[in-house]
Design a protein around this motif. Structure first.
Motif, PDB file in Angstrom:
ATOM      1  N   MET A 156      43.971  57.064  47.442  1.00 36.10           N
ATOM      2  CA  MET A 156      42.804  57.485  49.144  1.00 36.10           C
ATOM      3  C   MET A 156      42.420  56.727  49.494  1.00 36.10           C
ATOM      4  O   MET A 156      41.665  55.145  48.689  1.00 36.10           O
ATOM      5  N   ALA A 157      42.289  56.154  50.504  1.00 30.19           N
ATOM      6  CA  ALA A 157      41.645  55.483  51.280  1.00 30.19           C
ATOM      7  C   ALA A 157      39.828  55.221  50.856  1.00 30.19           C
ATOM      8  O   ALA A 157      39.690  55.962  50.261  1.00 30.19           O
ATOM      9  N   ARG A 158      39.476  53.811  51.314  1.00 32.01           N
ATOM     10  CA  ARG A 158      37.917  54.092  50.959  1.00 32.01           C
ATOM     11  C   ARG A 158      37.026  55.295  51.460  1.00 32.01           C
ATOM     12  O   ARG A 158      36.079  55.812  50.881  1.00 32.01           O
ATOM     13  N   ALA A 159      37.036  55.357  52.678  1.00 31.36           N
ATOM     14  CA  ALA A 159      35.983  55.971  53.712  1.00 31.36           C
ATOM     15  C   ALA A 159      36.746  57.574  53.191  1.00 31.36           C
ATOM     16  O   ALA A 159      35.875  57.735  53.493  1.00 31.36           O
ATOM     17  N   VAL A 160      37.832  57.765  52.754  1.00 35.16           N
ATOM     18  CA  VAL A 160      38.306  59.056  52.299  1.00 35.16           C
ATOM     19  C   VAL A 160      37.331  59.480  51.442  1.00 35.16           C
ATOM     20  O   VAL A 160      37.313  61.091  51.327  1.00 35.16           O
ATOM     21  N   GLU A 161      37.422  58.485  50.447  1.00 40.07           N
ATOM     22  CA  GLU A 161      37.355  58.889  49.975  1.00 40.07           C
ATOM     23  C   GLU A 161      35.534  59.240  49.522  1.00 40.07           C
ATOM     24  O   GLU A 161      35.130  60.485  48.771  1.00 40.07           O
ATOM     25  N   ALA A 162      34.865  58.162  50.411  1.00 44.19           N
ATOM     26  CA  ALA A 162      33.307  57.998  51.024  1.00 44.19           C
ATOM     27  C   ALA A 162      33.621  59.457  51.274  1.00 44.19           C
ATOM     28  O   ALA A 162      31.632  59.956  51.506  1.00 44.19           O
TER      29      ALA A 162
ATOM     30  N   SER B 138      35.580  53.457  41.469  1.00 39.19           N
ATOM     31  CA  SER B 138      35.007  53.480  41.923  1.00 39.19           C
ATOM     32  C   SER B 138      35.063  53.342  44.083  1.00 39.19           C
ATOM     33  O   SER B 138      35.867  52.527  43.484  1.00 39.19           O
ATOM     34  N   GLN B 139      34.745  53.884  44.480  1.00 43.57           N
ATOM     35  CA  GLN B 139      35.081  53.318  45.514  1.00 43.57           C
ATOM     36  C   GLN B 139      34.890  52.233  46.017  1.00 43.57           C
ATOM     37  O   GLN B 139      35.112  51.165  46.589  1.00 43.57           O
TER      38      GLN B 139
ATOM     39  N   ARG C 230      31.619  40.238  53.254  1.00 47.17           N
ATOM     40  CA  ARG C 230      30.670  40.813  52.763  1.00 47.17           C
ATOM     41  C   ARG C 230      30.889  40.492  51.003  1.00 47.17           C
ATOM     42  O   ARG C 230      31.660  41.682  50.380  1.00 47.17           O
ATOM     43  N   ARG C 231      29.555  40.358  50.646  1.00 47.86           N
ATOM     44  CA  ARG C 231      30.127  40.873  48.985  1.00 47.86           C
ATOM     45  C   ARG C 231      29.260  41.328  48.014  1.00 47.86           C
ATOM     46  O   ARG C 231      28.023  42.471  49.044  1.00 47.86           O
ATOM     47  N   THR C 232      29.887  42.246  46.762  1.00 46.88           N
ATOM     48  CA  THR C 232      28.959  43.087  46.676  1.00 46.88           C
ATOM     49  C   THR C 232      29.032  43.373  45.763  1.00 46.88           C
ATOM     50  O   THR C 232      30.244  42.049  44.546  1.00 46.88           O
ATOM     51  N   THR C 233      28.169  42.958  44.134  1.00 44.32           N
ATOM     52  CA  THR C 233      28.142  43.695  42.977  1.00 44.32           C
ATOM     53  C   THR C 233      28.174  44.941  42.396  1.00 44.32           C
ATOM     54  O   THR C 233      27.913  44.934  40.909  1.00 44.32           O
ATOM     55  N   GLN C 234      28.969  45.785  42.683  1.00 41.38           N
ATOM     56  CA  GLN C 234      29.288  46.857  42.039  1.00 41.38           C
ATOM     57  C   GLN C 234      30.156  47.108  41.183  1.00 41.38           C
ATOM     58  O   GLN C 234      31.336  46.209  41.589  1.00 41.38           O
ATOM     59  N   GLU C 235      29.437  47.512  39.906  1.00 45.95           N
ATOM     60  CA  GLU C 235      30.533  47.903  38.574  1.00 45.95           C
ATOM     61  C   GLU C 235      31.275  49.171  38.995  1.00 45.95           C
ATOM     62  O   GLU C 235      31.501  50.030  39.297  1.00 45.95           O
ATOM     63  N   PRO C 236      32.761  48.748  38.677  1.00 45.94           N
ATOM     64  CA  PRO C 236      33.887  50.128  38.333  1.00 45.94           C
ATOM     65  C   PRO C 236      33.276  50.867  37.015  1.00 45.94           C
ATOM     66  O   PRO C 236      32.480  50.781  36.251  1.00 45.94           O
ATOM     67  N   GLN C 237      33.040  52.648  37.688  1.00 43.76           N
ATOM     68  CA  GLN C 237      32.805  52.914  36.583  1.00 43.76           C
ATOM     69  C   GLN C 237      33.925  53.746  35.888  1.00 43.76           C
ATOM     70  O   GLN C 237      35.572  53.367  35.925  1.00 43.76           O
ATOM     71  N   THR C 238      33.579  53.767  34.774  1.00 40.21           N
ATOM     72  CA  THR C 238      34.389  53.611  33.257  1.00 40.21           C
ATOM     73  C   THR C 238      35.570  55.664  33.165  1.00 40.21           C
ATOM     74  O   THR C 238      36.628  54.980  33.066  1.00 40.21           O
ATOM     75  N   ASP C 239      35.002  56.194  34.480  1.00 38.89           N
ATOM     76  CA  ASP C 239      35.333  57.620  34.235  1.00 38.89           C
ATOM     77  C   ASP C 239      35.901  58.166  35.902  1.00 38.89           C
ATOM     78  O   ASP C 239      34.598  57.541  36.328  1.00 38.89           O
TER      79      ASP C 239
ATOM     80  N   GLU D  37      45.660  42.985  33.409  1.00 37.68           N
ATOM     81  CA  GLU D  37      44.120  42.251  33.027  1.00 37.68           C
ATOM     82  C   GLU D  37      43.301  43.523  32.814  1.00 37.68           C
ATOM     83  O   GLU D  37      43.146  44.340  34.374  1.00 37.68           O
ATOM     84  N   THR D  38      42.260  43.828  32.253  1.00 35.65           N
ATOM     85  CA  THR D  38      41.745  45.202  32.230  1.00 35.65           C
ATOM     86  C   THR D  38      40.686  44.741  33.109  1.00 35.65           C
ATOM     87  O   THR D  38      40.816  45.913  33.712  1.00 35.65           O
ATOM     88  N   THR D  39      39.643  43.903  34.251  1.00 35.62           N
ATOM     89  CA  THR D  39      39.079  44.026  34.624  1.00 35.62           C
ATOM     90  C   THR D  39      39.667  44.233  36.327  1.00 35.62           C
ATOM     91  O   THR D  39      39.386  45.366  36.913  1.00 35.62           O
ATOM     92  N   ALA D  40      41.218  44.075  36.700  1.00 36.69           N
ATOM     93  CA  ALA D  40      41.683  44.273  37.872  1.00 36.69           C
ATOM     94  C   ALA D  40      42.277  45.978  37.232  1.00 36.69           C
ATOM     95  O   ALA D  40      42.012  46.678  38.609  1.00 36.69           O
ATOM     96  N   TRP D  41      42.198  46.302  36.207  1.00 34.20           N
ATOM     97  CA  TRP D  41      42.862  47.890  36.677  1.00 34.20           C
ATOM     98  C   TRP D  41      41.433  48.783  36.239  1.00 34.20           C
ATOM     99  O   TRP D  41      41.769  49.592  37.012  1.00 34.20           O
ATOM    100  N   SER D  42      40.922  48.064  35.930  1.00 38.69           N
ATOM    101  CA  SER D  42      39.144  49.188  35.549  1.00 38.69           C
ATOM    102  C   SER D  42      38.820  49.499  37.399  1.00 38.69           C
ATOM    103  O   SER D  42      38.597  50.137  37.839  1.00 38.69           O
ATOM    104  N   SER D  43      38.841  48.448  38.129  1.00 35.11           N
ATOM    105  CA  SER D  43      38.534  48.329  39.640  1.00 35.11           C
ATOM    106  C   SER D  43      40.019  49.339  40.281  1.00 35.11           C
ATOM    107  O   SER D  43      39.109  50.064  41.187  1.00 35.11           O
ATOM    108  N   LEU D  44      40.927  49.015  40.461  1.00 35.10           N
ATOM    109  CA  LEU D  44      41.681  50.028  41.269  1.00 35.10           C
ATOM    110  C   LEU D  44      41.620  51.636  40.286  1.00 35.10           C
ATOM    111  O   LEU D  44      41.931  52.457  41.051  1.00 35.10           O
ATOM    112  N   THR D  45      41.408  51.325  39.067  1.00 35.08           N
ATOM    113  CA  THR D  45      40.588  52.700  38.918  1.00 35.08           C
ATOM    114  C   THR D  45      39.585  53.749  38.451  1.00 35.08           C
ATOM    115  O   THR D  45      39.250  54.450  38.498  1.00 35.08           O
TER     116      THR D  45
END
Length: 776
Positions: free
Chosen positions: A523-529, A627-628, A762-771, A617-625
């Motif tokens: 889903m596009a980030r805006a659509v998810e939000a 949160s927005q 624009r920098r972001t420091t949000q961590e990806p959600q685990t679920d 790479e785990t971080t990349a996959w966690s980001s892909l799957t």
């Protein structure tokens, strides 16, 4: 009235020697079952590889309602009163073995009284806690504690096929909460509805030493239940009624389905689905039954929501008014939905067929049985017959073919928006298929008759292609055969228009508008939000993405149209005032962003055939799957070219350059905030930029001998895995979510030089959600 039937309480459970016919599903060959999954041929194997198609049970996706009392459940079952059968008395506490013994005895009594014909077979209840049923469309390894099926549908080790299961139940285990026990039992109904498309209602139960809970799973609605003590006087009649419905599903079943004989343990069960085709003779409309035999289940999902089943045949298909039907899709939809898939597909292919979009050859709206009408479901089943069959996007065999499909997909999406006023709104791994021209059952010269004709990637890549009409080519049609593909032929096949929207129809308040649609991972980030991507607070971090240069052949073809509309521009700061008053809605650019996530998923999971898989790479996959916000961070990382090692397999590392350029487009300020006169405020901006970049990458690399190897390197049929193996939630557990290890997202530096526009992000420091839940 006849004398009460004797109950066989002292007899052991029946053996597996009986071979009589049953009314709903045919007998099958006897063979020893194994507990592992059967072998899959190439026809169906690709449809089972999608990790992101969440088939697992989610307790959040259904509603539970209680029957008011035992009489209410008995009325729902709609059976006889069983006055001819002796009551069965249970003690205050019952063991599993005692229950099985009495349930089998009651089943035998029901058969002897109501199903006396030799063609009717005996339903038996077995303890199957350690047995894995076979032949499920999702390949689940879920194991019901108690299974009821016709006697000779069980193999020698007491296993059976999922489509043969008449009832799946659970037995309360020690150490589990009552909620977990109930959730586990309900999950069996989840899988049973997926395996039994012929049932509107699936039967289950949860038993413990002191009580029995009757469970019914209603497709497209949810769960109804009744808990009753073993020593309750009404239990006997309820259990008789429940067992009776395993023999004769009655209004619980859709009679248009018939399970084909199961003759080989390695072949998944197939179905014959009878459709009603209308015709007019002398001004009178009649409907004739047309059987569709040997249809293999390819996909099933969301049994308690938009319950969906997709089937396909390996053969030539079924003739429906001169058109071949090769795919059948049943889906539960709202009765007053704004999205009418069949009408949208009809609109797409008028005045002439559009290549790259599936064609509908049959449609029927099926009402739920009247006995279920009181549930307030407010839904109907839509049955679609489709002409083309494709393979899942993840099975595309090479980088070159994947990029061509992506280019062509964007072409189809922008054509639908510009010429048909239609948005697909659910671009995902299951809705974008790969159908090479030799396999897609389309006419090779399929084209459109619109103001702008579709030109696909092969038209710009092949040195042998000669453009122009037949008259321009000296009247010689053979000149058009210099190209291996014609400009209107593509390998992309866009399916599932259930969420598609015709932008100028059904605007009345009576129709329900659903703004947030799609599969969450894509889903596009805006659509998810549910609104535009937030604008950066600091002016120095607001950017307008570049408008890349166009490849030569593309520029020649579109010099008077697309090139004038989108002149080449570099990345620049956005210094104008933010347009905060514009309304937001799902648009073409959001569907194109979904193409990015689709490509990224393919690239991250691909590895060379017969090579070393490596790990994602785990971080990349966690980001892909995640949160927005985590996906926003992933776009930033790619746009900066700082992706972690292992994001792509080393063989496909050159793709990182393309994803950097695509991410740079996506990281542009959301067009919602841009004033109308700017080119990058156009919904087609993402589409134009993506097509130019993808085509240029293809041209650069297919003409380079060194690059040509990775572009045409076949990928393995299995996806790569994470560095640390993900702990899978048990298939009968309470959730389908997986835990993502090491989910800390890569944080970008805040120290970029202001003089470098490409570093001013624009920098972001949000961590990806685990679920994260997936939407279908």
């Amino acid at each position: 009235m006849s004398a009460p039937i004797r109950l066989h309480l002292d007899e052991p459970p029946p053996s597996t020697t009986m071979s009589t016919e049953r009314p709903i599903t045919p007998p099958r060959k006897q063979f020893p079952h194994q507990s592992s999954s059967g072998k899959k041929g190439p026809f169906d194997a690709g449809h089972k590889l999608e990790r992101v198609q969440h088939f697992r049970y989610q307790k959040e996706t259904h509603q539970k309602t209680d029957f008011e009392n035992a009489d209410n459940l008995f009325e729902f079952l709609g059976t006889l009163t069983f006055g001819d059968l002796a009551d069965v008395h249970f003690s205050a506490t019952v063991s599993r073995s005692d229950f099985l013994r009495k349930a089998n005895s009651m089943s035998k009594s029901i058969k002897e009284e109501y199903f006396k014909e030799p063609s009717n077979r005996l339903v038996v209840f077995k303890d199957t806690e350690s047995k894995v049923p076979r032949g499920h469309v999702t390949d689940t390894e879920c194991r019901p504690d108690i299974t009821a099926a016709f006697e000779n549908d069980f193999g020698g080790d007491d296993t059976t096929f999922w489509p043969c299961i008449r009832m799946a139940g659970g037995w309360a285990s020690e150490g589990s909460t009552s909620e977990d026990q109930e959730t586990k039992a309900i999950s069996y109904l989840h899988y049973l509805l997926l395996a039994r498309p012929d049932l509107y209602v699936a039967q289950g139960m949860l038993a413990s030493q002191d009580s029995m809970m009757f469970l019914v799973g209603i497709g497209g609605f949810g769960i109804r239940r009744l808990k009753i003590g073993w020593n309750d006087k009404k239990l006997s009649k309820l259990l008789y009624a429940f067992i009776y419905r395993t023999y004769d599903p009655g209004h619980f079943a859709d009679s248009s389905y018939k399970l084909d004989p199961i003759v080989d343990e390695d072949n998944p069960p197939k179905w014959t689905i009878t459709i009603g085709v209308k015709s007019q003779v002398g001004g009178v409309t009649t409907e004739r039954p047309v059987p569709c035999p040997n249809f293999l289940p390819l996909y099933a999902s969301s049994p308690f929501e938009t319950r969906t089943h997709v089937f396909a045949t390996k053969g030539e298909g079924v003739d429906v008014d001169g058109k071949k039907l090769t795919v059948l899709k049943d889906q539960v939809c709202r009765g007053r939905n704004r999205f009418d898939e069949h009408k949208i597909l009809e609109h797409v292919h008028e005045p002439k067929r559009v290549p790259g979009v599936v064609e509908a050859v049959y449609h029927k709206t099926i009402e739920f049985p009247s006995q279920l009408g009181g549930l307030g479901v407010g839904r109907v089943k839509q049955r679609h017959g489709l002409r083309q069959l494709g393979r899942p996007f993840a099975t595309i065999p090479t980088v070159k073919e994947m990029l061509q499909v992506a280019f062509d997909l964007v072409e189809v999406l922008r054509f639908l928006r510009a010429e048909r006023n239609i948005l697909h709104r659910d671009i995902s791994i299951g809705n974008v298929m790969w159908a090479p021209p030799s396999e897609d059952k389309q006419d090779p010269d399929t084209s459109t008759q619109d103001s702008e004709v579709l030109y696909f990637s092969e038209a710009f890549l092949s040195d042998r292609y000669v453009s122009g009409t037949i008259s321009q080519l000296g009247g010689n049609p053979l000149n058009l055969e210099y190209s291996p593909r014609r400009p209107h032929t593509t390998s992309v096949l866009l399916v599932d228009f259930n969420h598609a929207e015709h932008l100028t129809s059904k605007e009345d308040d009576q129709f329900v508008r659903v703004q947030r649609t799609g599969t969450a991972l894509f889903m596009a980030r805006a659509v998810e939000a549910g609104g535009p991507v937030k604008v950066a607070t600091a002016l120095r971090n607001r950017f307008l993405g570049p408008i890349p240069s166009a490849p030569h052949r593309y520029a020649e073809h579109y010099q008077d149209t697309r090139l004038k509309k989108f002149p080449e521009k570099s990345l620049e700061l956005f210094t104008e005032a933010v347009n905060s008053s514009a309304p937001w809605r799902h648009e073409l650019d959001h569907d194109v962003e979904s193409v990015f996530w689709l490509m990224l998923y393919w690239a991250m999971t691909a590895w060379p055939e017969r090579g070393e898989a490596g790990h994602i790479e785990t971080t990349a996959w966690s980001s892909l799957t995640g949160s927005q916000d985590s996906r926003e961070n992933l776009v930033l990382i790619h746009s900066l070219g700082s992706i972690p090692a292992g994001t792509f397999h080393s063989t496909f590392q050159p793709l990182s350059d393309l994803f950097r350029e695509l991410a740079e487009i996506l990281y542009s300020i959301d067009r919602h905030w841009i004033h109308g006169e700017e080119e990058r405020n156009d919904p087609e901006y993402f589409a134009e930029a993506f097509q130019r970049l993808i085509l240029q990458f293809l041209i650069n690399h297919i003409n380079d001998d060194n690059s040509n190897r990775f572009m045409n390197q076949p990928i393995d049929s299995n996806p790569r895995e994470l560095i640390r193996k993900i702990k899978e939630v048990p298939l009968s557990s309470t959730t389908n979510q997986r835990s993502h290890a090491a989910s800390q997202g890569k944080r970008a530096s805040d120290t970029a030089e202001q003089s470098d526009p490409q570093a001013k992000r624009r920098r972001t420091t949000q961590e990806p959600q685990t679920d994260r839940n997936s939407e279908n």
